[in-house]
Structures are given as structure tokens and as C-alpha cells.
Design an enzyme around this catalytic site. Sequence first.
Site, PDB file in Angstrom:
ATOM      1  N   ASP A   1     -99.628   8.543 -49.588  1.00  0.00           N
ATOM      2  CA  ASP A   1     -99.707   7.181 -50.109  1.00  0.00           C
ATOM      3  C   ASP A   1     -99.561   7.242 -51.625  1.00  0.00           C
ATOM      4  O   ASP A   1     -99.081   8.237 -52.171  1.00  0.00           O
ATOM      5  CB  ASP A   1    -101.014   6.488 -49.671  1.00  0.00           C
ATOM      6  CG  ASP A   1    -102.275   7.129 -50.248  1.00  0.00           C
ATOM      7  OD1 ASP A   1    -102.162   8.087 -51.053  1.00  0.00           O
ATOM      8  OD2 ASP A   1    -103.384   6.678 -49.906  1.00  0.00           O
TER       9      ASP A   1
ATOM     10  N   ASP B   1    -109.529   3.555 -46.751  1.00  0.00           N
ATOM     11  CA  ASP B   1    -109.190   4.262 -47.985  1.00  0.00           C
ATOM     12  C   ASP B   1    -109.305   3.316 -49.185  1.00  0.00           C
ATOM     13  O   ASP B   1    -109.119   2.096 -49.038  1.00  0.00           O
ATOM     14  CB  ASP B   1    -107.762   4.807 -47.923  1.00  0.00           C
ATOM     15  CG  ASP B   1    -107.626   5.969 -46.957  1.00  0.00           C
ATOM     16  OD1 ASP B   1    -108.630   6.683 -46.736  1.00  0.00           O
ATOM     17  OD2 ASP B   1    -106.517   6.172 -46.422  1.00  0.00           O
TER      18      ASP B   1
ATOM     19  N   TYR C   1    -103.601  -2.969 -38.008  1.00  0.00           N
ATOM     20  CA  TYR C   1    -103.275  -2.859 -39.432  1.00  0.00           C
ATOM     21  C   TYR C   1    -101.917  -3.488 -39.704  1.00  0.00           C
ATOM     22  O   TYR C   1    -101.016  -3.459 -38.848  1.00  0.00           O
ATOM     23  CB  TYR C   1    -103.195  -1.395 -39.872  1.00  0.00           C
ATOM     24  CG  TYR C   1    -104.469  -0.604 -39.743  1.00  0.00           C
ATOM     25  CD1 TYR C   1    -105.337  -0.471 -40.828  1.00  0.00           C
ATOM     26  CD2 TYR C   1    -104.793   0.037 -38.555  1.00  0.00           C
ATOM     27  CE1 TYR C   1    -106.506   0.272 -40.721  1.00  0.00           C
ATOM     28  CE2 TYR C   1    -105.963   0.783 -38.435  1.00  0.00           C
ATOM     29  CZ  TYR C   1    -106.807   0.898 -39.518  1.00  0.00           C
ATOM     30  OH  TYR C   1    -107.963   1.632 -39.404  1.00  0.00           O
TER      31      TYR C   1
ATOM     32  N   ARG D   1    -101.507   6.527 -42.885  1.00  0.00           N
ATOM     33  CA  ARG D   1    -100.768   7.331 -43.879  1.00  0.00           C
ATOM     34  C   ARG D   1     -99.976   8.431 -43.185  1.00  0.00           C
ATOM     35  O   ARG D   1     -98.826   8.698 -43.533  1.00  0.00           O
ATOM     36  CB  ARG D   1    -101.740   7.955 -44.880  1.00  0.00           C
ATOM     37  CG  ARG D   1    -102.297   6.997 -45.896  1.00  0.00           C
ATOM     38  CD  ARG D   1    -103.127   7.740 -46.925  1.00  0.00           C
ATOM     39  NE  ARG D   1    -104.431   8.131 -46.423  1.00  0.00           N
ATOM     40  CZ  ARG D   1    -105.105   9.193 -46.843  1.00  0.00           C
ATOM     41  NH1 ARG D   1    -104.594   9.994 -47.756  1.00  0.00           N
ATOM     42  NH2 ARG D   1    -106.309   9.466 -46.373  1.00  0.00           N
TER      43      ARG D   1
END
Length: 230
Positions: free
Chosen positions: A94, A52, A80, A186
Amino acid sequence: MKTVDDYLSGQVLLIDKPLHWTSFQVVNKMRWEIRQAFNIKKIKVGHAGTLDPLATGLLVICTGKMTKQIDTFQGQIKEYTGTMVLGSTTPSFDLETEINASFPTHHITEDLIHKTTQQFVGEIQQFPPVFSALKKDGKRLYEFARAGEQVEVKARTVQVTEFEITAINNLNIDFRVVCSKGTYIRSLANDFGKALNSGGYLSALKRTKIGDFNVENALSLESFISSLTN
């Protein structure tokens, strides 16, 4: 210094994606810079897994004949690190959109936060964010969302092998996640907030690993561009 033949025969390049750039923009920029550096009209360049715009971290970029390996790289396990904020939600899960609801957090303890991660380890079902690049009826989901149109999103099965809380600073929760292809961090942040009977959204995200590739070995975009002429 790599030659034009190196890029055409195929390279796997590790790039640390800058904040606010789309993965597509990074690919386009690198393709343009390679073409300019070697005065060539065409070269295949692609990435093995979208990040993203508000995420940073590892992009695996393939050139030339190595673009045939993109599907293989995309399917590998990913890691992540990031931060989620408890007590509020946003439509995009987000910081792309504004906070749309707030919830009580007085009942949330550090012990509860750590215990709740266990609900999200293993094979889980999650709904992709409506603000995502997934396609439905030929349109990106975010196109529907930005136009204020309701769209049905189907749940998908993903695998989370590790979910670790690394720091708790009031309502800001730092974490590390190891997961399968197709996992939306997310959505994980949003679902984590729900599981705490509160809300949650993602405030920062960095992809650190794809398979054996590590962001520690990645170049910044600027460093890659410099390497083409130095």
C-alpha cells in the site's frame, strides 16, 4: 443520551475510523473520553477487527460486558471498497512505503481485469503483508520489516465470496470485496497485479460492512465524543 451504566453494562458502537488513526488509537481515545465524561476510573473498551492506519471505515467498538462478544463480531463476513493501482509495487502493498518496482501494463485490458477477478473468488491462499501487525516470535511483522530484517511469512487460507470491479480509470481500479475474517486486501491487490503479469498495490481502502453492521450507520469519532456530553 447514554448513561455510565449503559456503557458499563455493554454497548456496541459503530465508528467510521478516520484516516491515519490506528484502531488501537481509536479505542484508547474512546475509553479516555468515556472515563472523562462520567468521571470513572475503569471501563473495558475493545474493537472487533483491526483496520490499517491508511484504511477508513467501519470499526465495531464494544464497551463493558459487550467486550465478551468481540470474537463473535470478528468472525463475521466483511465488505470493503477501495482502489488499487496497477503497474507498480510497494513493499507494504500500500502507500505506507514507496514504490520499489514498476512493470509493463500495455497488455492489460478492461476485459482482462474483469476476468482476472475470477481467480480470486472462493477459497484462496494468500501471504499476509510483512508490514502487518501479525506476530512472529513475539514481535510484530512490521517491526522486522522496518528494521530491514527478512522474515518468513506463511500462507493462509481465506474465503472471498465477491470480488467486483466497480470502475477503471487508466491504472486506477476501483473494487468491492466481500470476504472472510483474516483476509488482507493489500495482499489481494498485490496478488491481483501479479496475476495480470504486472504489479499492483492498494491506494485506498474503506471497510463498509461487518456482518449486519454498516458504515452508513456509523458515527465519526468527533460525533461520538460530542454525544457523551450533549
